[in-house]
Design an enzyme around this catalytic site. Structure first.
Site, PDB file in Angstrom:
ATOM      1  N   THR A  91      53.228  18.789  27.856  1.00 10.57           N
ATOM      2  CA  THR A  91      54.095  17.967  27.009  1.00 10.57           C
ATOM      3  C   THR A  91      53.614  17.962  25.562  1.00 10.57           C
ATOM      4  O   THR A  91      54.420  18.038  24.629  1.00 10.57           O
ATOM      5  CB  THR A  91      54.153  16.529  27.548  1.00 10.57           C
ATOM      6  OG1 THR A  91      54.751  16.549  28.845  1.00 10.57           O
ATOM      7  CG2 THR A  91      54.974  15.633  26.631  1.00 10.57           C
ATOM      8  N   ASN A 137      59.100  20.679  31.296  1.00 12.75           N
ATOM      9  CA  ASN A 137      58.927  21.299  32.606  1.00 12.75           C
ATOM     10  C   ASN A 137      59.701  22.601  32.787  1.00 12.75           C
ATOM     11  O   ASN A 137      59.445  23.330  33.749  1.00 12.75           O
ATOM     12  CB  ASN A 137      59.322  20.311  33.704  1.00 12.75           C
ATOM     13  CG  ASN A 137      58.529  19.029  33.613  1.00 12.75           C
ATOM     14  OD1 ASN A 137      57.516  18.966  32.922  1.00 12.75           O
ATOM     15  ND2 ASN A 137      58.981  18.004  34.311  1.00 12.75           N
ATOM     16  N   THR A 184      25.496  59.255  46.232  1.00 14.50           N
ATOM     17  CA  THR A 184      26.059  58.234  47.110  1.00 14.50           C
ATOM     18  C   THR A 184      24.925  57.312  47.529  1.00 14.50           C
ATOM     19  O   THR A 184      23.832  57.784  47.871  1.00 14.50           O
ATOM     20  CB  THR A 184      26.707  58.870  48.365  1.00 14.50           C
ATOM     21  OG1 THR A 184      25.725  59.657  49.045  1.00 14.50           O
ATOM     22  CG2 THR A 184      27.901  59.745  47.980  1.00 14.50           C
ATOM     23  N   SER A 203      15.592  45.581  21.037  1.00 12.77           N
ATOM     24  CA  SER A 203      14.495  44.685  21.370  1.00 12.77           C
ATOM     25  C   SER A 203      13.851  44.141  20.114  1.00 12.77           C
ATOM     26  O   SER A 203      13.754  44.822  19.093  1.00 12.77           O
ATOM     27  CB  SER A 203      13.441  45.417  22.208  1.00 12.77           C
ATOM     28  OG  SER A 203      12.308  44.604  22.437  1.00 12.77           O
ATOM     29  N   SER A 204      13.391  42.901  20.207  1.00 14.21           N
ATOM     30  CA  SER A 204      12.657  42.292  19.103  1.00 14.21           C
ATOM     31  C   SER A 204      11.165  42.596  19.198  1.00 14.21           C
ATOM     32  O   SER A 204      10.403  42.229  18.303  1.00 14.21           O
ATOM     33  CB  SER A 204      12.860  40.772  19.115  1.00 14.21           C
ATOM     34  OG  SER A 204      12.352  40.216  20.332  1.00 14.21           O
TER      35      SER A 204
END
Length: 505
Positions: free
Chosen positions: A126, A167, A212, A343-344
């Site tokens: 609404t 609605n 596989t 990466s740091s």
């Protein structure tokens, strides 16, 4: 200037999608509803009902305008309603014309910032419907030369919402928005499929070891692997395209519960006809408007198809991560474009960030599918009150998946390269290639030589030739990429010889 200034501080954050007036003395206008009067910012195109929603639902910090397809769809429904109301004689030509013009402005992209109610809201949508009614009304009033809020001239409910209910307008708009949004997703999905096809062609002759259960299997080409990815995406494109029919049946004209109360008997058919002309879609009125108004099954089925596609896309991303793993201690068969430092702490590390991001989108879509399922189940009697979270879930999923397809294509797949030397070395040392020689030397001999190859590390081809089972020329011919990958399969009956060199049937 869209938040009431009495909200508690903890509900106001820098990332909030609406801001308080900088000047406490900002001009306002007074609007009235059945609960009383409210001050609304004078320059806002929305009104009292939208203000109530802003007060009641400071939850998501995301306005419905984040989904422009939904705003266009809402305006399209209101435009069709105005044309139908004029056609059946319940709305004057003048009012209908100004409403029509206002809706067109919104369809063209104007005033979207005025759709400020949160995506999560109570009331079965609404607040969204009221937001649309008020914005359209005030835009129309300005077009007609009047001030905002002159509802004695043109009214949000009596005129813009004429013959309608939340609605029927809200679920209709949602289905249109999903159709609009799906079209953009299908475009990106097809572009991604084409990207994989180009790689399939590029890697057509690159032989590799198939796997596989993560164990070495028979050979194939890298091109075949990428062609399989493209085929998967093509199947998903087809399945998602089929869901469009789920969105074509609408309940516009049903009004509150499906009985069509307050609407002229000719309104529903006229509204659908005009809506098709406006949107270019092929919508049709549901045969049972009461059932259609309460049932959210179409959204649940649509969500399921979207989840299927997302999960399959994530599987492809998992494969890309495995194939590019390493680069030294992993598979290292392909190289993904380096996009950022990984990466740091570890210099030179580069991570498969694009496939990782895409997989996370798939997980989110799987989660929203659960949300849609629960919301669809929670509908009661003649209405489902939880369509706002269904709308948010589906539109977010489509948006994220569309963007995920784009970034996977542009920032990853288009730039993939093959480690040809490494792939060739792995095939040469792979015991799995002996499978291609079974028609010539038999399973028993192949098994014996496979064990020897694993124990000694020697190439299968050398062992077969040394055992006198095949000539070097014949071995090389049968272990050619076209044979190993099945492009030119062996189909004729072949005499088999054993380790003693005796032929047998």
């Amino acid at each position: 200037m869209t938040r009431p200034d009495h909200l508690p501080d903890h509900l106001i954050a820098e990332e909030e999608h609406v801001k308080l007036p900088v000047d406490p003395g900002t001009a306002t206008r007074v609007e009235t509803d059945s609960l009383g009067t409210v001050e609304v910012p004078a320059d806002a195109y929305w009104g009292v009902h939208t203000m109530r929603a802003l007060e009641n639902f400071p939850i998501s910090k995301r306005p419905i305008s984040v989904y422009p397809e939904l705003i266009r769809a809402l305006a399209s429904v209101k435009q069709a309603a105005a044309r139908a109301n004029r056609e059946v004689g319940v709305l004057s030509d003048t009012k209908a014309a100004f409403i029509d013009q206002a809706c067109q402005r919104i369809i063209d992209g104007d005033f979207h910032d005025q759709f400020v109610v949160g995506v999560i809201q109570g009331g079965a949508g609404t607040s969204t419907n009221m937001n649309a009614n008020e914005v359209i009304t005030n835009v129309a009033l300005e077009l007609a030369g009047y001030d905002k809020g002159r509802y004695d001239i043109l009214h949000p409910i009596d005129d813009v919402n004429r013959s309608q209910s939340t609605n029927d307008t809200y679920p209709t708009a949602l289905k249109i928005a999903l159709a609009f949004s799906l079209a953009t997703l299908l475009t990106e999905l097809e572009l991604l499929r084409q990207s994989f096809l180009r790689k399939a062609d590029e890697f057509h002759e690159v032989l590799k070891v198939g796997r596989t259960q993560l164990q070495d299997a028979v050979p194939m080409t890298l091109g075949q692997e990428f062609h399989g990815f493209a085929t998967t995406l093509g199947e998903d494109h087809a399945r998602l395209t089929e869901t469009i029919w789920l969105l074509s049946e609408i309940n516009l004209g049903a009004t509150a519960i499906g009985t069509g109360i307050t609407a002229d008997p000719g309104y529903g058919a006229a509204a659908v006809r005009h809506l098709n002309a406006i949107t270019g879609l092929s919508l049709e009125s549901a045969p049972d408007l009461i059932e259609s108004t309460s049932d959210a099954g179409a959204f649940m089925s649509f969500s399921g198809s979207l989840k299927r596609s997302a999960i399959k896309l994530s599987k492809i991303c998992n494969d890309l991560r495995l194939l590019s793993s390493g680069p030294q201690a992993g598979f290292g068969e392909i190289n993904l474009p380096p996009r950022q430092a990984g990466s740091s702490i570890m210099p030179g590390k580069v991570n498969p960030v694009i496939p990782e991001a895409v997989s996370q989108v798939a997980y989110a879509i799987a989660g929203t599918d659960v949300t849609v399922t629960m919301a669809a189940e929670a509908g009661q009697l003649q209405l489902n009150a939880f369509e706002p979270v269904i709308a948010h879930s589906l539109l977010q999923s489509i948006t994220w998946m569309r963007q995920a397809c784009w970034t996977l294509r542009v920032n990853c797949v288009d730039g993939i390269t093959a480690n040809v030397e490494r792939l060739g070395a792995m095939v040469a040392s792979s015991v799995g290639v002996i499978t291609a020689l079974i028609p010539f030397i038999g399973y028993g001999a192949a098994s014996t030589l496979a064990k020897e190859a694993l124990a000694t590390g020697r190439p299968v081809a050398d062992l077969v030739v040394e055992a006198g089972l095949m000539t070097r020329q014949d071995v090389e011919r049968q272990l050619a990429p076209s044979r190993l990958s099945g492009i030119h399969p062996v189909t004729s009956a072949i005499p088999v010889i054993d380790l003693q060199g005796e032929p047998h049937e």
